[in-house]
Design a protein around this motif. Structure first.
Motif, PDB file in Angstrom:
ATOM      1  N   ASN A 238      36.659  27.429  32.610  1.00  0.00           N
ATOM      2  CA  ASN A 238      36.558  26.035  32.529  1.00  0.00           C
ATOM      3  C   ASN A 238      37.978  25.995  33.245  1.00  0.00           C
ATOM      4  N   GLY A 239      37.877  24.571  32.366  1.00  0.00           N
ATOM      5  CA  GLY A 239      39.150  23.413  33.224  1.00  0.00           C
ATOM      6  C   GLY A 239      40.463  24.110  33.657  1.00  0.00           C
ATOM      7  N   LEU A 240      40.377  24.846  32.529  1.00  0.00           N
ATOM      8  CA  LEU A 240      42.046  25.358  31.766  1.00  0.00           C
ATOM      9  C   LEU A 240      42.372  27.177  32.082  1.00  0.00           C
ATOM     10  N   GLU A 241      41.347  28.215  32.386  1.00  0.00           N
ATOM     11  CA  GLU A 241      41.617  28.916  32.455  1.00  0.00           C
ATOM     12  C   GLU A 241      40.720  29.594  33.714  1.00  0.00           C
ATOM     13  N   MET A 242      41.638  30.871  34.307  1.00  0.00           N
ATOM     14  CA  MET A 242      40.962  31.140  35.915  1.00  0.00           C
ATOM     15  C   MET A 242      41.537  32.622  35.557  1.00  0.00           C
ATOM     16  N   ALA A 243      41.084  33.502  36.295  1.00  0.00           N
ATOM     17  CA  ALA A 243      40.568  34.619  36.190  1.00  0.00           C
ATOM     18  C   ALA A 243      40.979  35.283  38.356  1.00  0.00           C
ATOM     19  N   VAL A 244      41.723  36.193  38.251  1.00  0.00           N
ATOM     20  CA  VAL A 244      42.775  36.508  39.204  1.00  0.00           C
ATOM     21  C   VAL A 244      42.298  38.071  39.414  1.00  0.00           C
ATOM     22  N   GLY A 245      41.546  38.427  40.147  1.00  0.00           N
ATOM     23  CA  GLY A 245      41.633  40.111  40.567  1.00  0.00           C
ATOM     24  C   GLY A 245      42.444  40.124  41.854  1.00  0.00           C
ATOM     25  N   THR A 246      43.135  41.418  41.285  1.00  0.00           N
ATOM     26  CA  THR A 246      44.167  42.543  42.278  1.00  0.00           C
ATOM     27  C   THR A 246      43.513  43.303  43.298  1.00  0.00           C
ATOM     28  N   SER A 247      43.916  43.731  44.329  1.00  0.00           N
ATOM     29  CA  SER A 247      43.434  44.942  45.507  1.00  0.00           C
ATOM     30  C   SER A 247      43.742  46.224  44.479  1.00  0.00           C
ATOM     31  N   PHE A 254      44.540  33.488  33.344  1.00  0.00           N
ATOM     32  CA  PHE A 254      45.519  33.041  33.390  1.00  0.00           C
ATOM     33  C   PHE A 254      45.234  31.445  32.879  1.00  0.00           C
ATOM     34  N   ASP A 255      45.972  30.347  32.143  1.00  0.00           N
ATOM     35  CA  ASP A 255      46.316  29.271  31.898  1.00  0.00           C
ATOM     36  C   ASP A 255      46.374  28.613  32.516  1.00  0.00           C
ATOM     37  N   ILE A 256      46.024  27.504  33.921  1.00  0.00           N
ATOM     38  CA  ILE A 256      46.900  27.469  34.525  1.00  0.00           C
ATOM     39  C   ILE A 256      48.150  26.219  34.863  1.00  0.00           C
ATOM     40  N   ARG A 257      48.288  26.205  33.330  1.00  0.00           N
ATOM     41  CA  ARG A 257      49.679  25.287  33.063  1.00  0.00           C
ATOM     42  C   ARG A 257      50.881  26.615  32.745  1.00  0.00           C
ATOM     43  N   SER A 258      50.613  27.693  32.886  1.00  0.00           N
ATOM     44  CA  SER A 258      51.455  28.496  32.929  1.00  0.00           C
ATOM     45  C   SER A 258      51.718  29.281  33.689  1.00  0.00           C
ATOM     46  N   ASN A 259      52.387  30.359  34.463  1.00  0.00           N
ATOM     47  CA  ASN A 259      52.529  31.274  35.663  1.00  0.00           C
ATOM     48  C   ASN A 259      53.200  32.693  34.778  1.00  0.00           C
ATOM     49  N   LYS A 260      53.039  32.507  33.253  1.00  0.00           N
ATOM     50  CA  LYS A 260      52.233  34.568  32.700  1.00  0.00           C
ATOM     51  C   LYS A 260      51.141  34.677  32.262  1.00  0.00           C
ATOM     52  N   PRO A 261      50.366  35.249  32.603  1.00  0.00           N
ATOM     53  CA  PRO A 261      49.058  35.959  32.064  1.00  0.00           C
ATOM     54  C   PRO A 261      48.550  36.393  30.553  1.00  0.00           C
ATOM     55  N   ARG A 262      47.519  34.847  30.171  1.00  0.00           N
ATOM     56  CA  ARG A 262      47.027  35.436  29.111  1.00  0.00           C
ATOM     57  C   ARG A 262      47.214  37.512  28.531  1.00  0.00           C
ATOM     58  N   LEU A 263      46.109  37.282  29.719  1.00  0.00           N
ATOM     59  CA  LEU A 263      45.457  39.175  29.088  1.00  0.00           C
ATOM     60  C   LEU A 263      45.333  39.682  30.712  1.00  0.00           C
ATOM     61  N   VAL A 264      45.270  41.323  30.544  1.00  0.00           N
ATOM     62  CA  VAL A 264      46.172  41.692  31.571  1.00  0.00           C
ATOM     63  C   VAL A 264      44.913  42.963  31.236  1.00  0.00           C
ATOM     64  N   LYS A 265      43.989  43.176  32.293  1.00  0.00           N
ATOM     65  CA  LYS A 265      43.089  44.310  32.420  1.00  0.00           C
ATOM     66  C   LYS A 265      42.815  45.013  33.631  1.00  0.00           C
ATOM     67  N   ASN A 266      42.746  46.497  33.202  1.00  0.00           N
ATOM     68  CA  ASN A 266      43.294  47.172  34.422  1.00  0.00           C
ATOM     69  C   ASN A 266      41.649  48.577  34.125  1.00  0.00           C
ATOM     70  N   HIS A 267      41.305  48.378  36.052  1.00  0.00           N
ATOM     71  CA  HIS A 267      39.561  49.881  35.734  1.00  0.00           C
ATOM     72  C   HIS A 267      40.599  50.913  35.865  1.00  0.00           C
ATOM     73  N   GLY A 301      39.831  41.681  25.228  1.00  0.00           N
ATOM     74  CA  GLY A 301      39.647  43.550  26.728  1.00  0.00           C
ATOM     75  C   GLY A 301      39.324  44.361  26.564  1.00  0.00           C
ATOM     76  N   ASP A 302      38.966  44.747  25.005  1.00  0.00           N
ATOM     77  CA  ASP A 302      38.803  45.621  25.020  1.00  0.00           C
ATOM     78  C   ASP A 302      36.875  45.850  25.730  1.00  0.00           C
ATOM     79  N   ASN A 303      36.874  47.205  26.502  1.00  0.00           N
ATOM     80  CA  ASN A 303      35.910  47.411  25.986  1.00  0.00           C
ATOM     81  C   ASN A 303      34.592  46.920  25.746  1.00  0.00           C
ATOM     82  N   PHE A 304      33.009  46.841  25.840  1.00  0.00           N
ATOM     83  CA  PHE A 304      32.121  46.474  25.813  1.00  0.00           C
ATOM     84  C   PHE A 304      31.282  47.687  26.110  1.00  0.00           C
ATOM     85  N   THR A 305      31.151  47.843  27.323  1.00  0.00           N
ATOM     86  CA  THR A 305      29.918  48.974  28.446  1.00  0.00           C
ATOM     87  C   THR A 305      30.706  48.993  29.764  1.00  0.00           C
ATOM     88  N   SER A 306      30.094  49.566  30.213  1.00  0.00           N
ATOM     89  CA  SER A 306      30.324  50.205  31.555  1.00  0.00           C
ATOM     90  C   SER A 306      29.140  50.634  31.961  1.00  0.00           C
TER      91      SER A 306
END
Length: 651
Positions: A238-247, A254-267, A301-306
């Motif tokens: 939406n206008g405030l939430e952003m998801a960033v994927g890394t290498s 993230f909430d774009i108003r903060s530089n701290k991630p709200r949730l971190v999910k690792n594959h 961040g709980d797994n639903f399925t894969s």
């Protein structure tokens, strides 16, 4: 369909069935479809939804009516229409397509970023225009209010191509090394760019200035083995939430108003994230790397399925507000998955819901391939009764399930020659199958033989599949078997009751009765007349006078018997009425049509008196002409008696 169940969530693979290659002929395709059950039972959601080698990108048009995929080799683009479930058009390029974007609601306006730095604009009929960007591109995004096309790649610049003016504008300077991905927020039109050095740089298209930078390394969260990781995927919820994927295989929300991630999910695979999608109906997030597609909860961040397709994943696309997922991968077939728990099927493939419901109702596993079901007595015979109550034997209904390996091992110990018996039985059944294909000699029953032959003929002429296998009982029912075995049920065809019930005998049945009588006479006379048993080689030899006289006497007796039968001193002719009529009358007087079973007609043609007089005169005239003998000079009679010619005396 191939059904997998990860975390008690059913995932239906709609592209798991076999596919037919394009280069084979239509005749070969029909033959394969006829013989191969897997090809007939496969579910092909979209026809020809594949690429020659592999696919790079897949997207659904904003109106939801078209699906476009790009791939190699040869580099090409395919557009599929969902209403028709088939291919709409296919276009080829000079270079491989890296990314593409819809400029309109449907397929009529497209822009494609190619690997050789070219940018192609396509209209509804084909390629409209192509130009070249200064550096190799990696991603693109289209800003509708300003008609600017943003291009990022090998460098810190964000190139702007204005499609209204048709020229490049002053680029944005991101002050980073290289940019991998760019995305525009649909709510407030902010442009976000993910760099190679782990930064997210945001621009305001209205002021054309940089409004902020998010450094993932400064967030204080260790991602894998390194603190520094590049950004490979970006998306907005939406206008405030952003998801960033890394290498290194991590996703941060993230909430774009903060530089701290709200949730971190690792594959946990340490592979670059290819794409991230927020599902609209429920709080689910779909993220994919080159190995696996994971679906997890947005809040916890709980797994639903894969989903693991088994091939390298290049791109992912989710049909809007549904459980239908498309994957572009390193395979000729594009993967299609349907997850009912994620959402319903779209309207154009609503039949998927009915199929999955039927599969769930009938998908009760009653027989296991790795286990053998045995009864209580079988368990005692195998010597495994002491295993009751242990984990090796599982009670089920009136018996037990035991491991197949344990069963074979116990069977080989208790019955060491069981395999030999099995082999003998298999050989016996094989021989019986071969014998069944040979010609069989049908032994007809002696009682009511004519009825049995009649029933067998009716069964043979009928088009039904229920043919009679037991010749001794043509009715095929054991309750009526005594009709052909017990003499009390013998039908007397010479009785008056039978003749009253069957006044008309069919021609086919008459021939059958004649054949039966000939066979019975031959069988009964074999002992009295031994010349019937003479072989074909002996017939060529000359018979003795005694055998000739006996044969003449026997033939004369047979002719007398066939001609007449004496009953109470009277002779009754055995010749039928039809034969008498055919001998005594001409064919033009009596005509017959139809059969003995019905539609029998007899036409009598009676001559008038005048016709009979003319016939008598003609007969007299012919007789007179026959008695006369013509010569060259005059008519001379054959004898000296006076003759008459047309009522006059001839000398």
């Amino acid at each position: 369909m191939l059904v997998s169940q990860a975390n008690n969530v059913k995932v239906y693979n709609l592209s798991s069935g076999k596919s037919l290659p394009e280069w084979i002929s239509d005749r070969k395709k029909r033959q394969l479809l006829k013989n191969d059950t897997d090809l007939r039972r496969r579910i092909e959601l979209i026809q020809d939804f594949d690429m020659p080698t592999s696919s790079n990108c897949v997207q659904v048009s904003p109106d939801g009516q078209y699906i476009i995929t790009t791939g190699v080799y040869k580099p090409r683009l395919k557009c599929f229409q969902v209403d028709e479930l088939s291919l709409k058009f296919d276009r080829c390029f000079d270079s491989e397509c890296i990314k593409f974007e819809f400029l309109s609601e449907d397929f009529s306006k497209l822009v494609l970023l190619q690997a050789d730095r070219y940018i192609e604009m396509h209209a509804q009929y084909g390629r409209y225009y192509r130009t070249r960007m200064p550096k190799f591109g990696r991603d693109l995004a289209y800003h509708k209010p300003s008609c600017d096309l943003y291009l990022v790649g090998d460098g810190p610049e964000v190139f702007r191509l204005n499609l209204e003016q048709g020229r490049f504008l002053q680029p944005f300077d991101s002050e980073v090394n290289e940019i991998n991905v760019c995305k525009i927020n649909p709510d407030h039109q902010m442009l976000a760019c993910g760099s190679e050095d782990g930064k997210v740089v945001c621009f305001d298209p209205r002021s054309r200035l940089k409004i902020g930078t998010l450094d993932l390394a400064m967030s204080g969260i260790k991602l894998g083995n390194d603190l520094l990781s590049s950004v490979t995927a970006l998306t907005f919820r939406n206008g405030l939430e952003m998801a960033v994927g890394t290498s290194n295989g991590s996703i941060m929300i993230f909430d774009i108003r903060s530089n701290k991630p709200r949730l971190v999910k690792n594959h946990l695979y340490e592979l670059p994230i290819k794409n991230i999608v927020f599902h609209g109906q429920n709080n689910r997030v779909l993220s994919t790397d080159s190995k696996i597609l994971k679906i997890w909860d947005h809040e916890t961040g709980d797994n639903f399925t894969s989903v693991e397709p088994g091939v390298t994943i290049n791109d992912m696309c989710v049909y809007k507000n549904s459980g239908l997922i498309f994957l572009a991968n390193e395979s000729s077939k594009n993967s299609v998955y349907y997850i009912p728990a994620l959402g319903q099927a779209p309207k154009w493939c609503s039949f998927l819901d009915n199929i999955t419901e039927e599969l769930e109702e009938s998908n009760e596993v009653l027989v296991y391939d790795d286990y053998k079901f045995v009864t209580d007595a079988d368990l005692d015979n195998l010597g495994l009764s002491h295993l009751r109550g242990t984990g090796l034997v599982r009670a089920y209904m009136h018996g037990f399930f035991i491991d197949m390996r344990l069963y074979h091992k116990a069977k080989s110990i208790v019955e060491p020659f069981a395999y030999e018996e099995y082999r003998k039985n298999r050989i016996k059944t094989k021989l019986e199958e071969e014998r069944s294909s040979r010609i069989k000699v049908n032994k007809m029953p002696k009682i009511n033989r004519h009825l049995a032959e009649k029933l067998l003929d009716q069964k043979a002429n009928s088009k039904k599949d229920d043919q009679v296998n037991d010749i001794s009982n043509p009715l095929g029912d054991d309750r009526f078997g005594a009709m052909f075995m017990n003499k009390d049920f013998q039908v007397d065809m010479e009785s008056e009751e039978y003749k009253l019930l069957h006044p008309v005998v069919s021609k086919h049945e008459k021939e059958r009765l004649n054949q039966q009588s000939d066979k019975s006479e031959n069988d009964s006379d074999d002992d009295l007349h031994p010349w019937h048993t003479i072989k074909s080689k002996d017939k060529k030899k000359k018979m003795t006078k005694k055998q000739k006289n006996a044969l003449k006497l026997y033939s004369m007796q047979r002719e007398d018997l066939n001609h007449s039968v004496s009953i109470n001193g009277l002779k009754k002719s055995s010749v039928t009425i039809g034969e008498i009529l055919s001998q005594d009358f001409q064919k033009d007087i009596i005509r017959e049509s139809g059969t003995a079973l019905g539609s029998k007609e007899m036409t009598f043609k009676l001559s008038s008196k005048r016709d009979t007089k003319k016939e008598e005169e003609n007969k007299i005239h012919k007789k007179e002409r026959k008695d006369l003998r013509r010569s060259a000079g005059k008519i001379v009679a054959s004898d000296n008696k006076p003759k008459f010619w047309r009522g006059k005396k001839v000398r």
